[in-house]
Design a protein around this motif. Structure first.
Motif, PDB file in Angstrom:
ATOM      1  N   GLY A 385       0.687  -1.116  -0.007  1.00 42.93           N
ATOM      2  CA  GLY A 385      -0.023  -0.008  -0.004  1.00 42.93           C
ATOM      3  C   GLY A 385       0.872   1.236   0.008  1.00 42.93           C
ATOM      4  N   SER A 386       0.553   2.135  -0.819  1.00 34.83           N
ATOM      5  CA  SER A 386       1.226   3.353  -1.048  1.00 34.83           C
ATOM      6  C   SER A 386       1.194   4.173   0.284  1.00 34.83           C
ATOM      7  CB  SER A 386       0.804   4.323  -2.310  1.00 34.83           C
ATOM      8  OG  SER A 386      -0.322   4.488  -2.299  1.00 34.83           O
ATOM      9  N   ALA A 387       0.001   4.139   0.928  1.00 34.74           N
ATOM     10  CA  ALA A 387      -0.529   4.831   1.887  1.00 34.74           C
ATOM     11  C   ALA A 387       0.466   4.700   3.181  1.00 34.74           C
ATOM     12  CB  ALA A 387      -1.622   4.826   2.423  1.00 34.74           C
ATOM     13  N   THR A 388       0.800   3.084   3.343  1.00 35.65           N
ATOM     14  CA  THR A 388       1.758   2.782   4.118  1.00 35.65           C
ATOM     15  C   THR A 388       3.086   3.089   4.356  1.00 35.65           C
ATOM     16  OG1 THR A 388       0.386   0.769   3.951  1.00 35.65           O
ATOM     17  CG2 THR A 388       2.452   0.643   5.256  1.00 35.65           C
ATOM     18  N   VAL A 389       3.612   3.552   3.086  1.00 30.81           N
ATOM     19  CA  VAL A 389       4.956   4.261   2.935  1.00 30.81           C
ATOM     20  C   VAL A 389       5.026   5.653   2.473  1.00 30.81           C
ATOM     21  CG1 VAL A 389       5.920   1.946   2.363  1.00 30.81           C
ATOM     22  CG2 VAL A 389       5.147   3.365   0.431  1.00 30.81           C
ATOM     23  N   GLN A 390       4.049   6.217   2.663  1.00 32.01           N
ATOM     24  CA  GLN A 390       3.955   7.787   2.229  1.00 32.01           C
ATOM     25  C   GLN A 390       4.612   8.560   3.601  1.00 32.01           C
ATOM     26  OE1 GLN A 390      -0.052   8.670   1.647  1.00 32.01           O
ATOM     27  NE2 GLN A 390      -0.621   8.757   3.697  1.00 32.01           N
ATOM     28  N   ASP A 397      -3.153  12.820  11.039  1.00 28.14           N
ATOM     29  CA  ASP A 397      -2.217  12.065  12.194  1.00 28.14           C
ATOM     30  C   ASP A 397      -1.089  11.274  11.398  1.00 28.14           C
ATOM     31  OD1 ASP A 397      -3.944  10.122  11.439  1.00 28.14           O
ATOM     32  OD2 ASP A 397      -4.647   9.839  13.387  1.00 28.14           O
ATOM     33  N   GLU A 398      -0.738  11.431  10.355  1.00 28.34           N
ATOM     34  CA  GLU A 398       0.299  10.777   9.343  1.00 28.34           C
ATOM     35  C   GLU A 398       1.591  10.902  10.238  1.00 28.34           C
ATOM     36  OE1 GLU A 398       0.308   8.906   6.199  1.00 28.34           O
ATOM     37  OE2 GLU A 398       2.359   8.454   7.043  1.00 28.34           O
ATOM     38  N   ASN A 399       2.532   9.811  10.252  1.00 30.10           N
ATOM     39  CA  ASN A 399       3.778   9.878  10.962  1.00 30.10           C
ATOM     40  C   ASN A 399       4.852   9.091  10.025  1.00 30.10           C
ATOM     41  OD1 ASN A 399       3.267  10.874  14.005  1.00 30.10           O
ATOM     42  ND2 ASN A 399       1.725   9.342  13.617  1.00 30.10           N
ATOM     43  N   GLY A 400       4.329   9.068   8.980  1.00 30.74           N
ATOM     44  CA  GLY A 400       5.451   8.666   7.830  1.00 30.74           C
ATOM     45  C   GLY A 400       5.547   7.041   7.567  1.00 30.74           C
ATOM     46  N   PRO A 401       6.583   6.645   7.061  1.00 28.98           N
ATOM     47  CA  PRO A 401       6.677   5.055   6.493  1.00 28.98           C
ATOM     48  C   PRO A 401       7.223   4.666   7.806  1.00 28.98           C
ATOM     49  CG  PRO A 401       8.439   6.471   5.706  1.00 28.98           C
ATOM     50  CD  PRO A 401       7.376   7.520   6.158  1.00 28.98           C
ATOM     51  N   PRO A 402       7.094   3.176   7.590  1.00 33.11           N
ATOM     52  CA  PRO A 402       7.629   2.351   8.825  1.00 33.11           C
ATOM     53  C   PRO A 402       8.991   2.576   9.420  1.00 33.11           C
ATOM     54  CG  PRO A 402       6.192   1.008   7.305  1.00 33.11           C
ATOM     55  CD  PRO A 402       6.360   2.142   6.397  1.00 33.11           C
ATOM     56  N   ILE A 403       9.307   2.528  10.601  1.00 32.55           N
ATOM     57  CA  ILE A 403      10.617   2.804  11.005  1.00 32.55           C
ATOM     58  C   ILE A 403      11.229   1.449  11.714  1.00 32.55           C
ATOM     59  CG2 ILE A 403      11.642   4.000  12.916  1.00 32.55           C
ATOM     60  CD1 ILE A 403       9.668   6.223  12.790  1.00 32.55           C
ATOM     61  N   PHE A 404      12.446   1.342  11.442  1.00 34.24           N
ATOM     62  CA  PHE A 404      13.248   0.289  12.044  1.00 34.24           C
ATOM     63  C   PHE A 404      14.375   0.907  12.401  1.00 34.24           C
ATOM     64  CE2 PHE A 404      10.734  -1.306   8.449  1.00 34.24           C
ATOM     65  CZ  PHE A 404      10.163  -2.383   8.859  1.00 34.24           C
ATOM     66  N   GLN A 405      14.592   0.114  13.930  1.00 35.33           N
ATOM     67  CA  GLN A 405      16.076   0.812  14.504  1.00 35.33           C
ATOM     68  C   GLN A 405      16.517  -0.459  15.304  1.00 35.33           C
ATOM     69  OE1 GLN A 405      17.484   3.462  13.914  1.00 35.33           O
ATOM     70  NE2 GLN A 405      15.946   5.128  13.766  1.00 35.33           N
ATOM     71  N   GLN A 427      13.730  -2.266   1.160  1.00 33.36           N
ATOM     72  CA  GLN A 427      15.202  -2.200   1.726  1.00 33.36           C
ATOM     73  C   GLN A 427      15.427  -0.633   2.012  1.00 33.36           C
ATOM     74  OE1 GLN A 427      18.039  -3.283  -1.492  1.00 33.36           O
ATOM     75  NE2 GLN A 427      18.898  -4.436   0.075  1.00 33.36           N
ATOM     76  N   THR A 428      15.164   0.164   1.146  1.00 35.93           N
ATOM     77  CA  THR A 428      15.655   1.446   1.438  1.00 35.93           C
ATOM     78  C   THR A 428      14.798   2.038   2.744  1.00 35.93           C
ATOM     79  OG1 THR A 428      15.424   2.065  -1.028  1.00 35.93           O
ATOM     80  CG2 THR A 428      15.268   3.976   0.336  1.00 35.93           C
ATOM     81  N   LEU A 429      13.593   1.708   3.005  1.00 31.02           N
ATOM     82  CA  LEU A 429      13.087   1.882   4.409  1.00 31.02           C
ATOM     83  C   LEU A 429      13.710   1.462   5.507  1.00 31.02           C
ATOM     84  CD1 LEU A 429       9.322   1.669   3.419  1.00 31.02           C
ATOM     85  CD2 LEU A 429      10.356   4.035   3.882  1.00 31.02           C
TER      86      LEU A 429
END
Length: 512
Positions: A385-390, A397-405, A427-429
């Motif tokens: 879904g494009s909305a998931t990575v926008q 209340d959009e906070n952006g694409p998934p975060i991995f740390q 992979q870029t995310l």
């Protein structure tokens, strides 16, 4: 996942339980094993008499607590005899299920749909004391807490509360037993995004008319405008062998959290061998810590409908013969609905057995992973879904694409392209975070569970992320994953099946 249509469900009656006695076919022949030479100068050794079976241990109570019905006694697979005190109907006012002494063994059973309170009507409070065992006999036996009512099930590390099946009590549950009774459903008044009644969206969680019908039970409503709503307190609770398909696509989970508010305490929970999801969050604001999902046949962790909450120290291990995704996140195809989902997880260990990818993120939500370990033979991460990575700001209340740390992946392949978001994009995310390992080699070690979940050298070598900066609910620890090492006591003592010193989940719970 949520079905937004109103449904009426007729639950099947409790199936009869067949008990088969053992025969005498296993008596050995005295000549088995070859020729026998008799020494006539010796005295024959007499055959000892068969040892009679031990009588049931413990003394069953002579009566049942007020608010429960005396339906006789039951002898467990562990040889204990207990008074069976049945709970049924609608609980109004206060009801307590006490832990009684060994000289008055008591077990509790659910009869059909047991509801706490009435939605929009009389309220109820159900209190369950540490060490209590409650069982259901079929998929139609489950516990539901309506909006405005509360469940207080607070065990201790040495005396957890156990919800399980009649088969497990009798000692007849096996390693692959699933769906032997219904489960637990908590319904709250916190905001949700997918409405069965009211507006199509719920901006900021302020629309009073955004409500929905929960999976499983008939016409049970959840959702509202109280983010801090409280459905009670659950701690040191085991839920064994739950889940039931009421109708195609409409199932009871191990624990269903629907519109549950942040005022609810939800920690130290194990769901074992659910035929549907382990825990599923439908909207709401509740946080959770020390959550264990073992042997789940569908998704261990599932969130949708605008859930906004944080979970830390989550261990999800699929059994060798079952499981779908370890984590599934969605918003029922309603990607523009608000509140936008925001699920934050820290110190998690997700172990797949190849049912599907480890984590599947979609539905236009925001997802954050800190100090995570993903392991499995197939793909680790799939994003749709494009909305998931926008980028942030596209929605209120959009906070952006998934975060991995500080996330360690050790899978057959790190990312999956199923014709939606490409592997390169995922992979870029992933690589936008710090201290992430894309193609690691697992060094996870075993305790007692068939699949390894204890950090080894490669997992320990990852620099952890200070997760408290992402959410104050999180604790900062010096390791990734849910379990630091073999000496980590976080899940020891109150779970079943994980460690050699703890009871096996197939064993009948100890009543006395």
């Amino acid at each position: 996942m949520l079905n937004k249509q109103f449904r009426s469900v007729l639950f099947a009656g409790v199936a009869a339980l067949a008990v088969t006695a053992c025969g005498a076919d296993d008596v050995a022949s005295p000549g088995a094993g070859g020729n026998v030479t008799i020494n006539n100068n010796s005295t024959p050794t007499p055959t000892p008499p068969a040892t009679p079976p031990s009588p049931p241990s413990g003394t069953p109570a002579t009566d049942c607590p007020t608010g429960t019905a005396n339906v006789g006694t039951i002898t467990t697979g562990g040889g204990e005899m207990a008074r069976n005190c049945q709970v049924s109907g609608v609980i109004q006012g206060n009801l307590t299920l006490p832990k009684r002494p060994d000289t008055a063994n008591t077990i509790y059973s659910l009869s059909g749909a047991v509801e706490v309170g009435i939605d929009g009507g009389a309220t109820g409070i159900l209190t369950i004391e540490p060490g209590v065992t409650i069982f259901g006999s079929s998929g139609g036996d489950f516990l539901l807490v309506n909006r405005g009512s509360q469940l207080f099930a607070e065990g201790t590390a040495s005396s957890p509360i156990i919800f399980t099946s009649r088969q497990n009590v009798l000692g007849d549950a096996g390693a692959d037993s699933i769906g032997q009774w219904g489960g637990i459903v908590l319904l709250g008044r916190a905001p949700i995004s997918d409405c069965a009644t009211g507006a199509a969206s719920n901006p900021g969680g302020t629309r009073a008319d955004c409500e929905a019908i929960v999976e499983g039970p008939s016409n049970a409503v959840y959702g509202g405008t109280l983010p801090a709503d409280s459905s009670g307190r659950l701690s040191y609770v085991q839920v064994r062998y739950p889940g039931f398909e009421v109708s195609p696509g409409n199932e009871l989970n191990g624990i269903t959290m629907a519109g549950v508010g942040s005022g609810t305490f939800f920690q130290n929970i194990q769901v074992h061998n659910s035929s549907d999801d382990g825990v599923e969050w439908f909207g709401g604001r509740v946080n959770g810590k020390n959550l264990v999902m073992t042997g789940i046949d569908d998704d261990s962790v599932d969130s949708d409908s605008g859930f906004q909450g944080a979970n830390q120290f989550v261990l999800a291990v699929q059994r060798p013969n079952g499981g779908d995704k370890v984590m599934e996140a969605d918003s029922n195809g309603d990607e523009d609905a608000e509140p936008r989902q925001r699920h934050k997880l820290a110190n998690i260990t997700f172990i797949s057995n190849g049912g599907d990818e480890v984590a599947h993120l979609r539905g236009g939500g925001d997802y954050e992973f800190y100090n995570a370990v993903f392991n499995g033979p197939d793909q680790c991460i799939n994003i749709d879904g494009s909305a998931t990575v926008q980028a942030a700001g596209a929605a209120a209340d959009e906070n952006g694409p998934p975060i991995f740390q500080s996330t360690f992946l050790s899978c057959g392949s790190a990312f999956e392209d199923d014709g939606n978001i490409t592997v390169a994009a995922i992979q870029t995310l992933f690589n936008a975070g710090t201290n992430n390992t894309e193609n690691g080699t697992s060094t996870l070690a075993t305790a007692a569970w068939p699949l390894a979940f204890i950090n080894g050298a490669n997992e320990t070598a990852v620099t952890p992320f200070a997760a408290s900066g992402a959410d104050p609910f999180f604790e900062d620890v010096n390791y990734i994953g849910a379990v630091q090492d073999a000496n980590d006591m976080r899940f020891m003592g109150w779970t079943c099946g994980l460690y050699a010193a703890d009871p096996d989940c197939t064993a009948a719970p100890v009543i006395g």
